[in-house]
Design an enzyme around this catalytic site. Structure first.
Site, PDB file in Angstrom:
ATOM      1  N   GLY A 442       8.005 -10.215   1.230  1.00  0.00           N
ATOM      2  CA  GLY A 442       7.014  -9.615   0.339  1.00  0.00           C
ATOM      3  C   GLY A 442       6.168  -8.593   1.063  1.00  0.00           C
ATOM      4  CE  LYS A 461       2.620 -14.668   2.760  1.00  0.00           C
ATOM      5  NZ  LYS A 461       1.639 -14.629   1.663  1.00  0.00           N
ATOM      6  CG  ASP A 558      -0.307  -9.479  -6.775  1.00  0.00           C
ATOM      7  OD1 ASP A 558      -0.014  -8.665  -7.681  1.00  0.00           O
ATOM      8  OD2 ASP A 558       0.291  -9.519  -5.688  1.00  0.00           O
TER       9      ASP A 558
END
Length: 769
Positions: A442, A461, A558
């Site tokens: 991302g 992540k 978002d």
């Protein structure tokens, strides 16, 4: 008599043995009381005549208390401790002055004080302390007796401090720096004192009325200020310890040594002139310990037993006040541990033992060399490990670890639920971050699949960069996710901050994103209307929880299909909180840089930089349209005048062509009513005027009612009203201005012109998060 000593010497020996068997802690004069309750009474102090050096050193042991208490002479001064270094700790019931006010002004004033004819107050170990909110406090002291009248000289000393409060919320517990409490040193050599107070404004300006001011002497460090003391009307009844300095007589050491009859320092001791004079003190000579005011009170220290200063083969010899070492026969050296020690003398004529000595020496050197190599290797590995630990600590601090620990210890944001993982465990879990383990990439980082030692499958992540902007989003994501406990929001398991780039560890969600489900041509994905409606209801429930049910309202900022994950049963999980913000309950919006994704961005937010809960509602409306149409939020539909899914959808609704754009997989006749109802919900969510959009709680309830087929989801009159509002809004805005075909799936930023409502956690720096 054949014993080699006289009767007088024998008597002295008996006295010395008696003194040695006496408790060192008491050190009272022989035949006198050595303690009172828990207090030791060393000479020159005593409890009766003949047991103290003068009446000034008289101690009254009051046995009416249990345990008994010691008082200085016949006064109310309770003795807490007596030290032969020239200090006496005590408490006194009337050692505090006060100055009280009511609404009419001064109501009561006390200038309590005390006078010591012999002893002085320690200027190094006591502090004059005053508390109040509108107070100037003084301590006025007298110094030294006047030989002409036996009382005190007219010369006096004064010192003091002032304290104000302003706003009482500025008062800090434990601080006596002038806000509510102040402290100052007292002059040297005070024998007596009294207090004096003044109040510039009679306590009238304080926001919360402070009735009294107090002034008192206290041992340095023995008083801990608390703001409640400012309003405690019984505070004046408290007692705090004070230190007195005492000396022997009024002579200097030089004068006292000339008067041997009255000289107080006994064998193996010497006198010193204390700083607080007049008078002198006695102390044992080096190598001796005990009470220097008693005959044979200073006893020799056996350094051979207490210090063991000699070498292993050396012999220690204790001497009065000192000691020495020697080596046994056959050895040379001084016998000291820190000297040359003791070395064996080797005789060459002992030829038979020479080969054995050579072999022994060779073996010893070999073993020593092996130990040296092993030691150097161990030292090298230790240095490497220490260097590695320092590097991890440096990375930990750079990646926001100190802020993380601060929040964890203060229990802010539920950080006690987040776990710190070591870099080694996560490297093993992800096979050294193998490319084959990549789940996705991302704007903020790469996500890897991993398996922990306990068998749990996780998603790790890894941030792309460590600059301050991304680091702020990383710490913010930990803060946000640690507060959230909802079945449709991805669960944060912990983080790792000791790597080059920070890592987050989530629960593993196996079936990808909602974007993949909608847009990928994969026949294995279930795309039925029931699945889509359930996903929409679950996402709405999660966002509604963030807005309305979390301990602190949270704006996601978002919402998009690629940030909605699907578990093994294709249940929705909202993720990616890097740009989210918490707000106080009484706030309606936050003003910040414009962050979001084209196609999902609220037009009002784009122009005003003010993000509200209705901005998340708009983004969710785009997700509903994606579910209905199966099309991406930003792409080309028909002519160039109709670019962007939102404008395409709204135009179709206005022209009553909704069923023409609905995904063929869900356009069945038996689902038509539900599809139209959900489309109307999306239409309301996409209203350009945020005031007319529904709340996420309302949306969640309507979608859930649709799922369970309980009643009409949206009343007809409400749908007509919403349609009028939407139509009115579309006439004043150009939909195509909020989408572009050049920047799909990218975030945009725009600096806001003003901060209308500063956010609790909104900041451009990591330190303010």
């Amino acid at each position: 008599m054949g014993f080699g000593c006289t009767f007088k010497e024998l008597a002295v020996l008996v006295v010395m043995v008696t003194l040695i068997t006496t408790s060192v802690a008491a050190q009272a004069k022989p035949g006198c009381q050595s303690d009172c309750g828990n207090i030791s009474i060393p000479y020159p102090f005593g409890t009766r005549s003949g047991c103290y050096i003068s009446s000034d050193f008289s101690i009254n042991c009051n046995t009416s208390f249990n345990p008994p208490k010691a008082f200085l002479r016949t006064s109310d001064i309770e003795v807490l401790d007596i030290s032969l270094d020239g200090s006496l700790r005590f408490i006194y019931n009337f050692f505090m002055g006060h100055d009280c006010y009511n609404s009419s002004g001064r109501s009561l004033q006390s200038d309590d004080g005390f006078i010591f004819r012999k002893f002085t107050l320690s200027h190094t170990r006591n502090k004059f302390t005053a508390i109040g909110c509108d107070t100037i406090a003084y301590i006025n002291g007298f110094s030294g007796p006047d030989s002409s009248n036996g009382f005190f000289k007219a010369k006096n000393f004064s010192t003091g401090c002032l304290t104000f409060c302003g706003d009482v919320d500025d008062v800090i517990n434990g601080s006596c720096s002038g806000i509510g409490c102040c402290q100052t040193a007292i002059p040297k050599g005070l024998n007596g004192f009294f207090f004096n107070f003044s109040s510039p404004q009679n306590h009238s300006y304080v926001l919360r009325f402070n009735p009294c001011s107090y002034g008192f002497l206290v041992e340095d460090g023995a008083y801990n200020f608390h703001r409640s003391h400012l309003w405690d009307t019984n505070f004046g009844k408290n007692n705090y310890p004070v230190i007195l300095d005492w000396t022997i007589g009024n002579q200097t050491c030089e004068q006292a040594k000339m008067d041997l009859k009255n000289y107080a320092c006994k064998q193996n001791s010497d006198c010193t002139d204390p700083e607080n004079g007049p008078g002198y003190l006695c102390k044992c000579n080096p190598g001796f310990q005990g009470n220097p005011y008693l005959s044979y009170g200073c006893r020799d220290i056996d350094e051979c037993e207490t210090q063991k200063p000699c070498y292993e083969f050396g012999t220690c010899h204790n001497t009065p006040g000192s000691y020495n070492c020697s080596c046994p026969e056959g050895f040379v050296g001084d016998g000291w541990k820190n000297g040359t020690g003791c070395r064996r003398i080797f005789k060459l004529q002992d030829r038979e033992s020479f080969p054995i000595l050579v072999v022994t020496l060779g073996i010893g050197l070999s073993i020593g060399l092996l130990f040296l190599i092993a030691g150097l290797w161990w030292f090298y590995k230790r240095l490497q490990r220490r260097k590695y630990i320092k590097l991890k600590q440096k990375l930990f601090e750079r990646n926001g670890g100190l802020l993380f620990q601060k929040k964890m210890y203060s229990n802010e944001g539920g950080l006690d639920k987040a776990k710190l993982f070591s870099s080694k465990k996560l490297e093993i879990a992800t096979d050294q971050f193998n490319e084959n383990r990549i789940l996705g990439c991302g704007g903020q980082g790469m996500v890897y699949k991993g398996m922990l030692s306990d068998g749990r499958i996780v998603a790790v992540k890894k941030s792309k960069t460590i600059n301050e902007g991304y680091l702020e989003q990383f710490i913010n994501e930990i803060f946000i996710l640690s507060q959230i406990d909802h079945r449709n929001i991805v669960k944060l398991l912990g983080c790792c901050l000791e790597t080059e780039v920070p890592l987050l560890v989530y629960e593993f969600i196996p079936n990808g994103t909602l974007s993949h489900l909608i847009h990928d041509q994969n026949e294995e994905y279930p795309r039925s209307w029931d699945i889509r409606l359930r996903i929409a209801a679950e996402v709405a429930s999660a966002i509604s929880y963030l807005h309305s049910s979390a301990s602190i309202p949270i704006y996601h900022r978002d919402i998009k299909s690629s940030n909605i994950l699907l578990d093994e049963k294709f249940r929705a999980k909202v993720s990616d909180f890097g740009t989210s913000r918490s707000i106080s309950i009484d706030q309606t919006h936050l003003t910040t840089q414009v962050l979001g994704t084209f196609g999902y961005l609220d037009p009002e937010y784009f122009y005003s930089s003010q993000f509200t809960e209705k901005s998340d509602v708009y983004s969710f409306g785009v997700v509903i349209v994606e579910l209905l149409t199966g099309k991406k939020a930003v792409s080309t539909f028909g002519s160039q005048e109709k670019r962007g899914l939102v404008s395409y959808f709204m135009s179709s609704m206005e022209e009553n062509h909704l069923l023409d754009i609905v995904d063929a997989e869900i356009g069945k006749d038996d689902q038509k009513d539900e599809v139209v109802a959900v489309a109307e919900i999306a239409k309301r969510c996409l209203n350009l005027d945020g005031r007319y959009r529904p709340t996420m709680k309302e949306v969640a309830m309507e979608l859930e009612r649709l799922r369970t087929r309980q009643g009409d989801c949206i009343p007809i009159n409400q749908l007509k009203q919403a349609e009028v509002v939407v139509r009115k809004s579309t006439e004043s805005w150009d939909f195509t201005s909020f989408s572009t075909e050049h920047y799909p799936n990218y975030s945009i930023t725009s600096t806001s012109k003003s901060d209308v409502h500063p956010l609790m956690l909104e900041s451009n720096s990591l330190q303010d998060l």
